[in-house]
Design an enzyme around this catalytic site. Structure first.
Site, PDB file in Angstrom:
ATOM      1  N   CYS A  94     -12.856  26.126  18.721  1.00  0.00           N
ATOM      2  CA  CYS A  94     -11.549  25.528  18.395  1.00  0.00           C
ATOM      3  C   CYS A  94     -11.027  26.050  17.056  1.00  0.00           C
ATOM      4  O   CYS A  94     -11.675  25.894  16.023  1.00  0.00           O
ATOM      5  CB  CYS A  94     -11.702  24.013  18.371  1.00  0.00           C
ATOM      6  SG  CYS A  94     -10.311  23.130  17.671  1.00  0.00           S
ATOM      7  N   CYS A 109     -10.264  23.267  14.495  1.00  0.00           N
ATOM      8  CA  CYS A 109     -11.552  22.723  14.030  1.00  0.00           C
ATOM      9  C   CYS A 109     -12.140  23.622  12.947  1.00  0.00           C
ATOM     10  O   CYS A 109     -12.716  23.140  11.973  1.00  0.00           O
ATOM     11  CB  CYS A 109     -12.545  22.602  15.186  1.00  0.00           C
ATOM     12  SG  CYS A 109     -12.007  21.501  16.493  1.00  0.00           S
TER      13      CYS A 109
END
Length: 176
Positions: free
Chosen positions: A60, A63
């Site tokens: 991600c 993230c």
């Protein structure tokens, strides 16, 4: 032999510097340290310090941008707040319990009261504000002041623009 001791001392020094880093959390550790959702239905935090749990995955992009912010904040708030990371691909049960269907999501858990789960990537300033106002408000408050706590609201999301198709359908409805 000197090289061995030099390498060993450098490794120990490096480990000492990262003692307050973000802790990677498993489902079993969550049930042990935070809340055992299998034994109890009513939220009761087990810890003595507030904590922040970052739900993430390795692939991600947002993230990955959030990770250094959490690392920096874990150093800043090392004596006041515990920072955890939970990989939603490895800890699927934990992700299911909290209904994690998009990432990143951050769970802010005060020592008393209900936790706050926020979706998306927020600027560092907003995360600091949430930690100060939501997690540490009761901890840092002087006893003479009343314990009034306003809820922390995330910044407003900009309104989504309507597509040309939606605008055309709306225009057609108005003509009828």
């Amino acid at each position: 032999m000197r090289k061995f001791f030099l390498i060993l001392s450098l490794c120990l020094f490096a480990l000492a510097g990262t003692a307050e880093d973000v802790v990677y959390l498993t489902t079993a550790q969550f049930r042990e340290r935070i809340f055992d959702y299998k034994d109890s239905r009513e939220w009761q935090y087990k810890g003595d310090k507030p904590c922040v749990i970052d739900f993430y995955t390795t692939w991600c992009g947002p993230c990955k941008r959030l990770a250094p912010i959490m690392e920096e904040l874990s150093q800043t708030y090392c004596d006041q707040v515990i920072f955890y990371k939970a990989d939603t691909e490895r800890e699927r049960e934990l992700a299911y319990v909290f209904g994690i269907n998009s990432i990143p999501q951050v769970l802010y858990i005060p020592t008393e009261g209900k936790p706050l789960l926020l979706k998306g990537l927020y600027p560092k300033e907003n995360i600091v504000r949430i930690i100060d106002e939501f997690l540490l408000a009761n901890v840092q408050q002087e006893p003479e002041q009343p314990a009034v706590q306003e809820p922390v609201t995330p910044p407003a999301q900009p309104e989504k623009k309507k597509s040309w198709w939606e605008r055309w359908k709306e225009k057609r409805r108005k003509k009828k």
